[in-house]
Scaffold this motif. Structure first.
Motif, PDB file in Angstrom:
ATOM      1  N   ALA A  53       0.875  -1.126  -0.045  1.00 14.69           N
ATOM      2  CA  ALA A  53      -0.233  -0.059   0.162  1.00 14.69           C
ATOM      3  C   ALA A  53       1.062   1.144   0.161  1.00 14.69           C
ATOM      4  O   ALA A  53       0.426   2.256  -0.454  1.00 14.69           O
ATOM      5  CB  ALA A  53      -0.904  -0.106   1.381  1.00 14.69           C
ATOM      6  N   LEU A  54       1.947   1.126   0.703  1.00 14.35           N
ATOM      7  CA  LEU A  54       2.841   2.247   0.883  1.00 14.35           C
ATOM      8  C   LEU A  54       3.415   2.789  -0.570  1.00 14.35           C
ATOM      9  O   LEU A  54       3.595   3.882  -1.214  1.00 14.35           O
ATOM     10  CB  LEU A  54       4.174   2.145   1.920  1.00 14.35           C
ATOM     11  CG  LEU A  54       5.105   3.471   1.798  1.00 14.35           C
ATOM     12  CD1 LEU A  54       4.323   4.565   2.575  1.00 14.35           C
ATOM     13  CD2 LEU A  54       6.177   2.843   3.050  1.00 14.35           C
ATOM     14  N   GLU A  55       3.964   1.566  -1.372  1.00 16.20           N
ATOM     15  CA  GLU A  55       4.451   2.007  -2.737  1.00 16.20           C
ATOM     16  C   GLU A  55       3.296   2.270  -3.669  1.00 16.20           C
ATOM     17  O   GLU A  55       3.411   3.321  -4.356  1.00 16.20           O
ATOM     18  CB  GLU A  55       4.737   0.324  -3.374  1.00 16.20           C
ATOM     19  CG  GLU A  55       6.182   0.120  -2.602  1.00 16.20           C
ATOM     20  CD  GLU A  55       6.388  -1.246  -3.082  1.00 16.20           C
ATOM     21  OE1 GLU A  55       7.622  -1.685  -3.313  1.00 16.20           O
ATOM     22  OE2 GLU A  55       5.722  -2.202  -3.208  1.00 16.20           O
ATOM     23  N   TYR A  56       2.218   1.866  -3.629  1.00 16.17           N
ATOM     24  CA  TYR A  56       1.055   2.322  -4.140  1.00 16.17           C
ATOM     25  C   TYR A  56       0.826   3.752  -3.937  1.00 16.17           C
ATOM     26  O   TYR A  56       0.710   4.471  -4.938  1.00 16.17           O
ATOM     27  CB  TYR A  56      -0.221   1.420  -3.958  1.00 16.17           C
ATOM     28  CG  TYR A  56      -1.391   2.055  -4.618  1.00 16.17           C
ATOM     29  CD1 TYR A  56      -1.775   1.797  -6.086  1.00 16.17           C
ATOM     30  CD2 TYR A  56      -2.405   2.651  -3.975  1.00 16.17           C
ATOM     31  CE1 TYR A  56      -2.908   2.231  -6.579  1.00 16.17           C
ATOM     32  CE2 TYR A  56      -3.550   3.379  -4.767  1.00 16.17           C
ATOM     33  CZ  TYR A  56      -3.951   3.227  -5.831  1.00 16.17           C
ATOM     34  OH  TYR A  56      -4.984   3.579  -6.746  1.00 16.17           O
ATOM     35  N   LYS A  57       0.762   4.248  -2.626  1.00 13.62           N
ATOM     36  CA  LYS A  57       0.321   5.533  -2.400  1.00 13.62           C
ATOM     37  C   LYS A  57       1.564   6.441  -3.018  1.00 13.62           C
ATOM     38  O   LYS A  57       1.071   7.435  -3.286  1.00 13.62           O
ATOM     39  CB  LYS A  57       0.568   5.606  -0.754  1.00 13.62           C
ATOM     40  CG  LYS A  57       0.057   7.058  -0.206  1.00 13.62           C
ATOM     41  CD  LYS A  57       0.119   6.918   1.283  1.00 13.62           C
ATOM     42  CE  LYS A  57      -0.675   6.044   1.948  1.00 13.62           C
ATOM     43  NZ  LYS A  57      -0.530   6.259   3.435  1.00 13.62           N
ATOM     44  N   ASP A  58       2.676   6.225  -2.769  1.00 10.73           N
ATOM     45  CA  ASP A  58       3.960   6.886  -3.334  1.00 10.73           C
ATOM     46  C   ASP A  58       3.437   7.215  -4.674  1.00 10.73           C
ATOM     47  O   ASP A  58       3.824   8.313  -5.301  1.00 10.73           O
ATOM     48  CB  ASP A  58       5.164   6.400  -3.200  1.00 10.73           C
ATOM     49  CG  ASP A  58       5.459   6.288  -1.667  1.00 10.73           C
ATOM     50  OD1 ASP A  58       5.031   7.201  -0.858  1.00 10.73           O
ATOM     51  OD2 ASP A  58       6.513   5.600  -1.358  1.00 10.73           O
ATOM     52  N   ILE A  59       3.270   6.173  -5.639  1.00  9.97           N
ATOM     53  CA  ILE A  59       3.226   6.468  -6.983  1.00  9.97           C
ATOM     54  C   ILE A  59       1.878   7.148  -7.358  1.00  9.97           C
ATOM     55  O   ILE A  59       1.870   7.831  -8.150  1.00  9.97           O
ATOM     56  CB  ILE A  59       3.022   4.967  -7.670  1.00  9.97           C
ATOM     57  CG1 ILE A  59       4.310   4.178  -7.580  1.00  9.97           C
ATOM     58  CG2 ILE A  59       2.680   5.032  -9.496  1.00  9.97           C
ATOM     59  CD1 ILE A  59       4.253   2.817  -8.179  1.00  9.97           C
ATOM     60  N   GLU A  60       0.991   6.746  -6.530  1.00  9.88           N
ATOM     61  CA  GLU A  60      -0.603   7.555  -6.743  1.00  9.88           C
ATOM     62  C   GLU A  60      -0.274   9.143  -6.494  1.00  9.88           C
ATOM     63  O   GLU A  60      -0.683  10.139  -7.033  1.00  9.88           O
ATOM     64  CB  GLU A  60      -1.508   7.169  -5.895  1.00  9.88           C
ATOM     65  CG  GLU A  60      -3.173   7.625  -6.054  1.00  9.88           C
ATOM     66  CD  GLU A  60      -3.206   8.865  -5.715  1.00  9.88           C
ATOM     67  OE1 GLU A  60      -4.280   9.466  -5.973  1.00  9.88           O
ATOM     68  OE2 GLU A  60      -2.774   9.057  -4.456  1.00  9.88           O
ATOM     69  N   LEU A  61       0.579   9.525  -5.530  1.00 10.60           N
ATOM     70  CA  LEU A  61       0.765  10.805  -5.165  1.00 10.60           C
ATOM     71  C   LEU A  61       1.519  11.477  -6.187  1.00 10.60           C
ATOM     72  O   LEU A  61       1.407  12.556  -6.251  1.00 10.60           O
ATOM     73  CB  LEU A  61       1.507  10.855  -3.778  1.00 10.60           C
ATOM     74  CG  LEU A  61       1.997  12.331  -3.077  1.00 10.60           C
ATOM     75  CD1 LEU A  61       0.569  12.947  -2.993  1.00 10.60           C
ATOM     76  CD2 LEU A  61       2.964  12.039  -1.891  1.00 10.60           C
ATOM     77  N   GLY A  62       2.636  10.731  -6.487  1.00  8.01           N
ATOM     78  CA  GLY A  62       3.435  11.103  -7.731  1.00  8.01           C
ATOM     79  C   GLY A  62       2.574  11.466  -9.039  1.00  8.01           C
ATOM     80  O   GLY A  62       2.604  12.703  -9.885  1.00  8.01           O
ATOM     81  N   TYR A  63       1.338  10.697  -9.325  1.00  7.78           N
ATOM     82  CA  TYR A  63       0.827  10.829 -10.518  1.00  7.78           C
ATOM     83  C   TYR A  63      -0.405  12.325  -9.943  1.00  7.78           C
ATOM     84  O   TYR A  63      -0.555  13.375 -11.269  1.00  7.78           O
ATOM     85  CB  TYR A  63      -0.322   9.929 -10.676  1.00  7.78           C
ATOM     86  CG  TYR A  63      -1.624  10.062 -11.878  1.00  7.78           C
ATOM     87  CD1 TYR A  63      -1.059  10.435 -12.866  1.00  7.78           C
ATOM     88  CD2 TYR A  63      -2.697   9.496 -11.447  1.00  7.78           C
ATOM     89  CE1 TYR A  63      -2.085  10.819 -13.880  1.00  7.78           C
ATOM     90  CE2 TYR A  63      -3.676   9.936 -12.463  1.00  7.78           C
ATOM     91  CZ  TYR A  63      -3.357  10.446 -13.400  1.00  7.78           C
ATOM     92  OH  TYR A  63      -4.221  10.461 -14.478  1.00  7.78           O
ATOM     93  N   LYS A  64      -0.916  12.366  -9.101  1.00  9.23           N
ATOM     94  CA  LYS A  64      -1.526  13.793  -8.563  1.00  9.23           C
ATOM     95  C   LYS A  64      -0.742  14.713  -8.586  1.00  9.23           C
ATOM     96  O   LYS A  64      -0.940  15.840  -9.174  1.00  9.23           O
ATOM     97  CB  LYS A  64      -2.197  13.410  -7.201  1.00  9.23           C
ATOM     98  CG  LYS A  64      -3.035  14.625  -6.871  1.00  9.23           C
ATOM     99  CD  LYS A  64      -3.725  14.597  -5.538  1.00  9.23           C
ATOM    100  CE  LYS A  64      -2.484  14.698  -4.538  1.00  9.23           C
ATOM    101  NZ  LYS A  64      -3.445  14.624  -2.928  1.00  9.23           N
ATOM    102  N   SER A  65       0.557  14.698  -8.327  1.00 14.66           N
ATOM    103  CA  SER A  65       1.477  15.857  -8.345  1.00 14.66           C
ATOM    104  C   SER A  65       1.683  16.131  -9.602  1.00 14.66           C
ATOM    105  O   SER A  65       1.938  17.561 -10.035  1.00 14.66           O
ATOM    106  CB  SER A  65       2.821  15.505  -7.507  1.00 14.66           C
ATOM    107  OG  SER A  65       3.585  16.654  -7.457  1.00 14.66           O
ATOM    108  N   ALA A  66       2.006  15.142 -10.582  1.00 10.91           N
ATOM    109  CA  ALA A  66       2.188  15.586 -11.893  1.00 10.91           C
ATOM    110  C   ALA A  66       1.040  16.143 -12.799  1.00 10.91           C
ATOM    111  O   ALA A  66       1.198  17.014 -13.663  1.00 10.91           O
ATOM    112  CB  ALA A  66       2.459  14.102 -12.938  1.00 10.91           C
TER     113      ALA A  66
END
Length: 432
Positions: free
Chosen positions: A390-403
């Motif tokens: 879940a932590l890895e998924y959250k980091d990638i999802e946060l990167g997508y939102k930031s982009a």
């Protein structure tokens, strides 16, 4: 145009009704309804009245005076007439009436009146150019706020997408927790993330409402008017040349024209001080109708005509000092004009540099968004399959939102910088 004004009127009457405006419509309404601009336009009207006031010396001055005086005690003197008798003669009458009509007109002033008239007209022109400057600054603010609303609306959609993804993520986390594939801590983290995304949605919605309220103020609408905007932050890429932009700006900017008129006022003021050394020829005429006249208690009239020449010979060197003062004012105006022109050139250059930089940033943001979206889609599938935490998924999802937000911000900055160039160079001068 008439139909458009009728629609705007109805919208104002029913301020709780929601309606949409294009950018061009918002500009037209702001130029017509903005309160600060109304004050600026009243200043123009005041300058026009002051200009007409400067024309007064071209017309005669007419004044009428009328008075009545009642003498409670009329002076008398006695004259001996023989045998000890004295005859008393009155030196006036109890009722005294005086009426006079006076006309004054400067026949020749060696051009002083014409110079004063020119100063009044130049001062009016300065206020007109100040009004144009206020309009230009208002449009700059409209650009920022209007496209800020557009960007805020797009940002709201991004946050709504985040909420949906967080909701899906929470559903998946609950399934995986029930299957024993994740811990209670992971489930709580997913629930916290979902609540955080809903808070972000509330903040984004509130920010959008605040931006719309700011637009209402600029448009002269009541604060509770439900205004929506039409448009998008995508912008057609143009190529601007610095030299051409400078030519447009120096040719059309009202600040420069205002300074040119101010220079003319200073020169006219100096000329007026030189003309003060020359005489004025004035006509003065009066007509009176009084009672009593002389020693007769009767109505009678009188008329007089005067041609006077006035020549100020010495005034304690005040005129010479005023001439020096206006000379310094002229020098100051010339320096200020150069400063304003250089400032406008610098403004145009900075706007163009910002526009070019924002084009590059937008290109990089598009590439980053493409990669971030692809990474998120892969991570979403792998998380649901249980291959990543879940932590890895959250980091990638946060990167997508930031982009997504970086791309939106790059689009906003680009369209604002482009519109600011158009305003600063007076490309849309006909709208002012």
């Amino acid at each position: 145009m008439l139909k458009f004004r009728v629609v705007v009127f109805l919208l104002l009457m029913f301020s709780l009704s929601s309606f949409s405006l294009t950018f061009e419509e918002a500009k037209k309404i702001a130029l017509d309804k903005n309160k600060d601009l109304e004050i600026s336009e009243l200043e123009v009207r005041r300058a026009e009245i002051a200009m007409k006031e400067s024309w007064a010396s071209f017309y005669p001055t007419v004044s009428l005076q009328s008075s009545y005086t009642r003498l409670l005690s009329v002076p008398q003197f006695g004259m001996p007439i023989g045998d000890g008798e004295v005859e008393y003669i009155s030196l006036g009458y109890p009722d005294n009436y005086k009426n006079s009509l006076m006309v004054t007109f400067p026949i020749f002033t060696f051009g002083k009146r014409f110079v004063a008239k020119e100063i009044g007209e130049r001062s009016r022109d300065i206020q007109i150019f100040q009004n144009e400057t206020d309009k230009m600054n208002l449009i700059k603010d409209i650009v920022t706020v209007y496209y800020g609303i557009v960007a805020a609306g797009e940002g709201l959609k991004i946050v709504q997408g985040t909420v949906e993804r967080s909701r899906d993520h929470l559903k998946t986390a609950r399934i995986q927790y029930n299957q024993g594939r994740i811990t209670k801590l992971d489930l709580l983290s997913a629930e916290t993330e979902f609540n955080r995304s809903k808070t972000e949605l509330l903040n984004a919605s509130n920010g959008l409402d605040q931006a719309k309220s700011a637009l209402n103020i600029m448009l002269g609408f009541p604060l509770d008017t439900l205004v929506d905007v039409e448009g998008e932050v995508q912008v057609k890429i143009d190529t601007f040349e610095l030299d051409s932009l400078k030519i447009f700006a120096l040719r059309g900017r009202p600040e420069i024209k205002s300074m040119e008129k101010l220079n003319e006022v200073a020169k006219l003021g100096k000329s007026l001080q030189y003309l003060a050394f020359l005489p004025d020829i004035v006509f003065a005429g009066s007509f009176s109708y009084d009672k009593p006249v002389g020693f007769l208690n009767e109505w009678d009239n009188d008329m007089s005509v005067t041609i006077a020449v006035s020549l100020p010979i010495f005034q304690g060197f005040s005129r010479t000092n005023r001439i020096q003062k206006y000379r310094l004012s002229i020098e100051q105006s010339v320096i200020r004009e150069k400063i304003i022109k250089e400032g406008i050139k610098m403004e145009i250059k900075n706007l163009l540099l910002a526009y070019r930089l924002n084009k590059q940033k937008l290109k990089l943001a598009e590439e980053q968004l493409k990669r971030a979206k692809e990474a998120y889609e892969m991570a979403d599938k792998q998380y649901k399959a249980g291959y990543i935490s879940a932590l890895e998924y959250k980091d990638i999802e946060l990167g997508y939102k930031s982009a997504e937000f970086s791309h939106l911000n790059a689009q906003y900055n680009l369209i604002v910088s482009k519109e600011q160039i158009k305003v600063a160079t007076m490309m849309d001068k006909e709208e002012l």
